[in-house]
Design a protein around this motif. Structure first.
Motif, PDB file in Angstrom:
ATOM      1  N   LYS B  54       0.837  -1.208   0.000  1.00  0.00           N
ATOM      2  CA  LYS B  54       0.000   0.000   0.000  1.00  0.00           C
ATOM      3  C   LYS B  54       0.868   1.253   0.000  1.00  0.00           C
ATOM      4  CE  LYS B  54      -2.046  -1.606   3.732  1.00  0.00           C
ATOM      5  NZ  LYS B  54      -1.536  -2.984   3.780  1.00  0.00           N
ATOM      6  N   PHE B 121      -1.632  -0.863  -5.042  1.00  0.00           N
ATOM      7  CA  PHE B 121      -2.544  -0.612  -3.940  1.00  0.00           C
ATOM      8  C   PHE B 121      -3.740  -1.550  -3.989  1.00  0.00           C
ATOM      9  CE2 PHE B 121      -5.598   1.333  -1.250  1.00  0.00           C
ATOM     10  CZ  PHE B 121      -4.834   1.870  -0.231  1.00  0.00           C
ATOM     11  N   ASN B 546      -4.062  -5.731   5.973  1.00  0.00           N
ATOM     12  CA  ASN B 546      -5.187  -5.727   5.025  1.00  0.00           C
ATOM     13  C   ASN B 546      -6.460  -6.336   5.589  1.00  0.00           C
ATOM     14  OD1 ASN B 546      -3.364  -4.654   3.311  1.00  0.00           O
ATOM     15  ND2 ASN B 546      -3.396  -6.292   1.805  1.00  0.00           N
TER      16      ASN B 546
END
Lengths: 198, 649
Positions: B54, B121, B546
């Motif tokens: 990310k 991402f 995540n």
């Protein structure tokens, strides 16, 4: 780290399986790299300018020696991986060291071959043909050189750390690399040397 | 003193001296700011050493925006020069350098990283994974790209920029006609960035093939993930060709080899062929992810599932294969036999078919949908007609006989901007707005965003449609000025006005970001757009792991079905999570790559050899390193999840 004991050591963890697939994909890219070099070679092979053509500089003896050394080394590293699967660390290391020595022998012959070409007036700058010849052979040779260092590191690691999922994984991937170089050499032998000598 | 003269630029002008000063001041300000606010450690530990997909994605995004600025400044200068006939704003050499760097920067250092930003991402989130397959390699990819981009960008203040066009054809790019180091920069900077891109391709292909959440079969993957997979395959097959071409070009320039020389058997057309064997697939490397992004945005804001999922996948796969069989259409006029041109004409036209299928699928997705005109949706709706015009002119160019009229004219320039801007740029701008809350936890201001969209769209039409007309009238590209009698003047003035509008839209976008940071509410929830795929099933902003629990997928639109059809995504309990460690290795190695590249550009052999050794030492150290990663404990996960209000069940 979950270790799956039903699989061979080099496949036993998730990351190991990812590494092996990733390396196969990398080899796919390498195939494209050499394919491009071969395509360029076929395009430029007759464009010798004032320089010598392949038939004038190629000699069968060193090329056969190189082929013999590299093909044998590919066989020996297969034995090494087999020994690794059986868990024989010492046998595996012996086979790996033999592989690397054969690779070193190959490189020695290739370097002397290059020096001979140089003395016969075929240098990197002589013609488009010699440029692409040296670049194609040199790219393969550079791969072998890198492999010698890489293989040495792996031998040292296996020696020190034993056969773990990590070291087994690295050894296996290195063997894939080494076999790949062998296959590329078969193409070089056939389409550059054999075809060039006739 | 002789040593240093090589660093001088060949054609200095006040603009360049001003830029030098501006660059110097900016660097000083950054260093001062980091020191003053004591952010060096934060920068190092949070960003320079990160392996988190990310954060790497966000760094790609920042780099892409910077490069958009750089490439945009080039564009404005070019169009200002052409705005009136016989203009003396730029001289021919400066103009040559600017159009060359504009092309390279926009394609390789703006569009590519922008796509990479979104791939990095979004893809792991979309497939329910915790990172990519090789997080460390991912960091190397980013830093190699970044160093390549920086190396390319310093060219205009140190040594001179490349000036042989973004395609850098030989013999023009050879030492005889491009004697200064600009083209060395081109060869080496793109090589370094290209290695990074190749690794990204390998990384994402492995990730998508092996790391999907349980239940997510290939035909259940979100369309952007499909596009990323297909793109990765193209990268893996196309970039090695570029690698070889650049090696040959570098050797021709530095070691006087004869690959593309005019003497000793060299063949200049070999470069053109190799370049476009990579270059055409590269176009699809850019546009397929853009198609994927539109395929995410349009269903969300039409509140309908994507029409024709299977045909979308099939057409992408078809395009990816065909992209390798059309490259000759870039040089129909350069001497192939007529039958060769005919074959490539047909293959090129055939590509319009799968693309047309996709256009209709998007239209059918919107048909009878409840459309919300948000900023991302505006970009998607703007894309369809504008891109279609670009596609149709592409088919015109594909006819090899007619191409003798269009070749190397402004018609061509209008065509490829007409597909790249509404295609790629609209996609990444729309998608950046769409994913912004996922990245940063707040939304971008919609009203300002719509202003930016309209400025960009109207500016685009004004800038590029006149080029079709002047191009058909014979205005050649890459010519730095023209006489008044040609009658091109008024049209070029319209183009310039359009360019200014587009520049305004860029500043509006930057201002939107600034304004939204200051004023946007920070609690937008996890799913502000009422979206359909897995990336919206986790928190906002996304925790480093995540998903606290890996989702179980049982349909194509997993998150939508979880929201409205009662599918259960998160089953089971928390378990400790394995995460990769941060590492300074990728950054340091890429810095050495930069030094190595710089040394090669200027043929400083001692430094180049040192750099090469440094790179190999980094690789050797990595080989011996023992790094088993780390674990996030269940307590830690519970704490984090409690802060976000519990896992979405």
């Amino acid at each position: 780290m979950k270790i799956d004991h039903s699989q061979p050591l080099e496949y036993s963890t998730e990351q190991n399986r990812l590494n092996i697939l990733g390396f196969w994909i990398f080899l796919g890219a390498e195939i494209m790299l050499f394919a491009t070099l071969f395509a360029s070679y076929f395009t430029l092979v007759d464009r010798t300018g004032d320089g010598p053509a392949g038939a004038r500089i190629f000699e069968i003896t060193p090329v056969l020696a190189e082929t013999f050394l590299l093909l044998t080394s590919s066989f020996v590293i297969g034995l090494g991986i087999h020994a690794m699967r059986l868990g024989h660390k010492k046998a595996m290391l012996t086979f790996f060291v033999i592989t690397l020595l054969l690779g070193l022998g190959f490189l020695g012959f290739e370097i002397t071959e290059f020096i001979t070409y140089y003395h016969e007036g075929a240098t990197l700058q002589t013609s488009a043909f010699t440029s692409v010849l040296f670049t194609t052979l040199g790219t393969h040779g550079a791969h072998v050189t890198l492999g010698l260092f890489w293989g040495t590191f792996i031998v040292l690691q296996v020696k020190k750390r034993g056969l773990t999922p990590e070291t087994a994984n690295k050894s296996f991937i290195f063997s894939l690399y080494w076999h790949f170089l062998d296959i590329v050499w078969i193409f070089i032998f056939t389409f550059i040397y054999m075809k060039g000598m006739t | 003193m002789g040593f240093f003269t090589r660093f001088l630029i060949p054609n200095p002008s006040p603009v360049i001296y001003t830029s030098m000063v501006a660059i110097g001041i900016t660097i000083l300000l950054i260093v001062f700011g980091l020191t003053h606010f004591k952010k060096w450690f934060y920068l190092w530990s949070g960003w320079l050493t990160t392996v988190d997909h990310k954060r790497i994605g966000i760094m790609y995004l920042i780099a892409a925006l910077l490069m958009l600025f750089r490439g945009g400044v080039d564009a404005v200068m070019m169009r200002a020069q052409l705005a009136i006939p016989d203009n003396k704003l730029l001289d021919s050499q400066h103009y040559n350098e600017i159009f060359s760097t504009h092309g390279v920067v926009m394609i390789l250092f703006m569009a590519m990283p922008y796509i990479m930003a979104l791939m990095n991402f979004v893809v792991p989130l979309q497939i329910g994974a915790r990172d990519v397959a090789f997080p460390r390699l991912n960091a190397i990819s980013f830093w190699l790209f970044f160093m390549g981009a920086m190396l390319f960008n310093i060219s205009f203040v140190i040594g001179g920029s490349p000036d042989a066009g973004w395609s850098s054809y030989f013999p023009l790019a050879g030492n005889e006609f491009s004697p200064h180091v600009g083209t060395n920069y081109y060869m080496i900077a793109i090589q370094i960035a290209g290695i990074g891109t190749l690794m990204t391709g390998i990384n994402f292909m492995t990730t998508i093939l092996k790391m999907r959440a349980p239940g997510m079969k290939l035909m259940r993957m979100p369309m952007f993930t499909w596009a990323s997979l297909v793109t990765s395959v193209i990268i893996i097959f196309a970039f090695p060709v570029l690698t070889v071409a650049l090696i040959m070009g570098t050797m021709d320039r530095l070691f006087a080899t004869k690959f593309f020389a005019m003497t000793d058997g060299g063949m200049d057309m070999l470069w053109a062929n190799l370049f476009w064997v990579w270059g055409h697939p590269e176009v699809y490397i850019l546009i397929l992810p853009a198609f994927g992004l539109f395929s995410e945005i349009i269903p969300t804001f039409s509140r309908r599932n994507l029409y024709g999922y299977r045909s979308m996948v099939a057409s992408m796969v078809f395009i990816s294969i065909y992209s390798f069989f059309v490259w000759t259409h870039h040089f129909f006029t350069m001497g192939q036999a007529a039958y060769v041109n005919s074959i490539f004409s047909i293959t090129t036209m055939v590509i319009a078919i799968p693309t047309g299928i996709k256009i209709f699928n998007w239209l059918f997705t919107m048909w009878r949908g409840r459309i919300r005109f948000t900023v991302p949706m505006l970009y998607s709706i703007g894309f369809i007609p504008l891109f279609t015009i670009g596609g149709v002119t592409g088919v015109m160019l594909a006819m090899s006989a007619a191409d003798y009229q269009y070749h190397n004219t402004m018609f061509l320039v209008a065509h490829f901007h007409n597909v790249i801007i509404p295609g790629v740029v609209f996609a990444v701008l729309g998608a950046a707005t769409y994913y912004w809350p996922k990245m940063f936890g707040f939304m971008l201001n919609e009203r300002l965003g719509k202003w930016a969209f309209w400025f960009l769209t109207i500016g685009f039409c004004l800038a590029f449609f006149p080029m079709y007309i002047t191009g058909l009238d014979g205005q050649a590209r890459r010519i730095y000025t023209y006489s008044e009698s040609t009658g091109f003047g008024p049209w070029n003035m319209v183009t310039f006005i359009g360019t200014v509008l587009m520049a305004i839209s860029f500043f509006l976008i930057v201002y939107t970001v600034y304004y939204s940071i200051r004023h946007a509410p920070k609690d937008v929830g996890d799913d502000p757009w009422d979206a359909r795929s897995l990336e919206w099933a986790t928190h906002n902003p996304v925790p480093e792991y995540n998903f606290a629990i890996i989702p179980q997928v049982s349909s194509r639109e997993a998150f939508w079905d979880a929201k409205y059809k009662g599918h259960e995504l998160f089953k089971g309990d928390y378990e400790k999570i394995h995460m990769p460690n941060n590492s300074g290795g990728p950054f340091i190695m890429s810095c050495i790559f930069f030094v190595f590249g710089f040394a090669l550009v200027f043929s400083i052999w001692f430094l180049a050899i040192m750099g090469l050794i440094g790179i190999f030492v980094c690789m050797a150290l990595r080989s011996f390193e023992i790094d088993h990663g780390r674990y996030i404990s269940v307590e830690e996960i519970k704490e984090t999840e409690a802060k976000y209000g519990g896992v979405n069940k």
